[in-house]
Write a protein that holds these residues in place. Structure first.
Motif, short mmCIF file in Angstrom:
data_model
loop_
_atom_site.label_atom_id
_atom_site.label_comp_id
_atom_site.label_asym_id
_atom_site.label_seq_id
_atom_site.Cartn_x
_atom_site.Cartn_y
_atom_site.Cartn_z
N ASN A 37 33.27 29.91 115.68
CA ASN A 37 33.12 31.15 116.45
C ASN A 37 32.16 31.03 117.63
N ALA A 38 32.01 29.83 118.17
CA ALA A 38 31.14 29.66 119.35
C ALA A 38 31.80 30.29 120.57
N MET A 39 30.98 30.84 121.44
CA MET A 39 31.45 31.48 122.66
C MET A 39 31.29 30.50 123.83
N GLU A 40 32.33 30.38 124.65
CA GLU A 40 32.23 29.51 125.82
C GLU A 40 31.76 30.33 127.02
N ILE A 41 30.78 29.77 127.74
CA ILE A 41 30.24 30.42 128.94
C ILE A 41 30.12 29.37 130.04
N PRO B 229 26.83 34.22 138.65
CA PRO B 229 26.84 34.97 137.39
C PRO B 229 27.58 34.15 136.33
N CYS B 230 27.37 34.47 135.08
CA CYS B 230 28.05 33.75 133.98
C CYS B 230 29.47 34.26 133.80
N GLU B 231 30.34 33.35 133.40
CA GLU B 231 31.75 33.65 133.13
C GLU B 231 32.07 33.31 131.69
N LYS B 232 32.90 34.13 131.07
CA LYS B 232 33.39 33.83 129.72
C LYS B 232 34.90 33.63 129.76
N PRO B 233 35.37 32.37 129.64
CA PRO B 233 36.82 32.14 129.57
C PRO B 233 37.38 32.70 128.26
N LEU B 234 38.58 33.25 128.32
CA LEU B 234 39.21 33.83 127.13
C LEU B 234 40.47 33.04 126.80
N SER B 235 40.69 32.80 125.52
CA SER B 235 41.86 32.04 125.10
C SER B 235 42.30 32.48 123.72
N ASN B 236 43.60 32.41 123.49
CA ASN B 236 44.14 32.66 122.15
C ASN B 236 44.16 31.39 121.31
N ASN B 237 43.81 30.27 121.96
CA ASN B 237 43.81 28.98 121.27
C ASN B 237 42.43 28.67 120.71
N GLN B 238 42.40 27.81 119.70
CA GLN B 238 41.12 27.44 119.09
C GLN B 238 40.25 26.70 120.10
N LEU B 239 40.88 25.87 120.94
CA LEU B 239 40.19 25.18 122.01
C LEU B 239 40.75 25.65 123.34
N ALA C 117 30.39 37.76 132.49
CA ALA C 117 30.50 37.77 131.03
C ALA C 117 29.71 38.93 130.45
N ASN C 118 30.29 39.56 129.45
CA ASN C 118 29.63 40.70 128.79
C ASN C 118 28.65 40.17 127.74
N ILE C 119 27.53 39.64 128.25
CA ILE C 119 26.49 39.11 127.38
C ILE C 119 25.16 39.73 127.78
N SER C 120 24.16 39.58 126.93
CA SER C 120 22.86 40.19 127.22
C SER C 120 22.22 39.58 128.46
N LYS C 121 21.36 40.35 129.10
CA LYS C 121 20.66 39.87 130.29
C LYS C 121 19.79 38.65 129.97
N MET D 194 28.43 22.35 141.58
CA MET D 194 28.69 21.89 140.22
C MET D 194 28.98 23.09 139.34
N ARG D 195 29.56 22.83 138.17
CA ARG D 195 29.74 23.89 137.17
C ARG D 195 29.30 23.35 135.82
N MET D 196 28.49 24.14 135.12
CA MET D 196 28.04 23.77 133.79
C MET D 196 28.80 24.65 132.77
N ASP D 197 29.32 24.01 131.72
CA ASP D 197 30.04 24.72 130.67
C ASP D 197 29.21 24.69 129.39
N TYR D 198 29.04 25.86 128.78
CA TYR D 198 28.17 26.00 127.62
C TYR D 198 28.92 26.49 126.40
N LEU D 199 28.36 26.21 125.22
CA LEU D 199 28.77 26.81 123.96
C LEU D 199 27.59 27.61 123.44
#
Length: 337
Positions: free
Chosen positions: A221-225, A240-250, A266-270, A293-298
């Protein structure tokens, strides 16, 4: 006499399996360059390892079945671009190369080293920043030195016994596992191994694309940002932060490039957003990076893990950095200048 406009060479394509995405990025960048201010020059790095130019490269239909005979083969030497046909002949001096090559050669530092040798400035990060961030195993080691958290992992190389390595990974990390090539992006070659029997097959799959495999513990259940970053006028600036959405596990290749949904901002806390942006700056500055550059987080609970660094992000992450292409055109001009 009217002053001649400075030539900007936009290089895209390449030999990697990310070449098609690179074409989209390159053609987009070409069309955003103001022809009243600069003289843009398309440079197509073909699958045969050669460079070509031609006005037809502005047309995306050309790449469906590229006919290289319609193009002029070129090379770069001593600050300029040269025609290859009938001996080397200088076409024009090049003020700047805009690197839009994704994947191998484009993001691993190779093309940066090449333009260092031929003494042409380029709009992307240095050889060090690219080579360090391109290899996911090297990235892990570098981030440890910066004090940036990453998911627990085991590095496996193609010369090692697959069965023994698989057993070691399960013993150290448990199940399920995420297994990916160490030097590839765009979600290509990634497998989620749910059982012990899945692990050797996942490693073999990863080795089709890279000599190294990164095996990580799967975070339930990790969130990708995602967060983009660039440096201009002495300041490191994050999106600003982005949250990709997917119906797939990855997150899949299709999610990334063919209409995958997203939440932006992304709808996350400040506080979480601030933490991710601060970490992005820390990594970017730690790499002595330049360009976009772009950094991708879990994000798992309140813990933020750096997942991946993209030194040449798809479409140069304009959708994170600007409110549309008109605004991004202005940002691109700032970076060029």
């Amino acid at each position: 006499k009217k002053e001649e406009l400075k030539t900007l060479a936009v290089i895209f394509g390449g030999e990697s399996c990310e070449a098609e995405v690179s074409v989209i990025t390159g053609v987009m960048a070409l069309n955003l360059i103001d022809k009243k201010e600069y003289s843009p020059m398309p440079v197509y790095y073909a699958k045969n390892g050669k460079f070509y130019t031609g006005e037809i490269l502005y047309d995306t239909d050309f790449y469906k079945n590229p006919n290289l005979n319609l193009l002029e083969e070129i090379t770069f030497l001593s600050g300029g671009v040269y025609t290859v046909r009938n001996n080397l002949k200088l076409i024009k001096k090049v003020a700047l190369v805009i690197n839009c090559l994704h994947g191998g050669f484009g993001e691993d530092g190779s093309i940066a080293g090449y333009f260092n040798v031929v003494k042409i400035p380029f709009l992307s990060s240095s050889l060090f920043a690219q080579s360090t961030s391109f290899d996911k195993i090297k990235t892990k080691l570098f981030l440890q030195g910066l004090g940036v958290k990453t998911v627990d992992y085991v590095a496996v190389y193609s010369g090692e016994s697959v069965s023994k390595s698989a057993k070691t990974c399960v013993e150290k990390l448990g199940l399920p596992l995420i297994i990916k090539p160490s030097t590839l992006g765009s979600s290509i070659g990634i497998t989620d191994a749910k059982t012990e029997e899945d692990v050797p097959l996942a490693l073999i799959n990863a080795f089709k694309y890279s000599d190294g495999a990164l095996v990580e513990k799967y975070l339930e259940n990790a969130m990708e940002i995602n967060c983009a970053v660039y440096r201009a006028k002495g300041q490191t600036i994050t999106s600003p932060c982005e949250k990709p959405l997917s119906n797939n596990q990855l997150l899949t290749f299709e999610d990334k490039y063919f209409g995958g949904e997203r939440e932006f901002p992304a709808n996350i806390s400040k506080s979480l957003s601030n933490k991710i942006q601060a970490t992005t700056k820390k990594i970017y500055d730690g790499l002595f990076a330049s360009g976009i550059m772009r950094m991708d987080y879990l994000v798992s609970g309140q813990t933020v893990y750096l997942n991946e660094v993209n030194s040449i992000p798809g479409s140069l992450s304009y959708y994170l950095l600007a409110d549309g292409l008109t605004e991004f055109k202005s940002l691109l001009k700032t970076l060029i200048d």
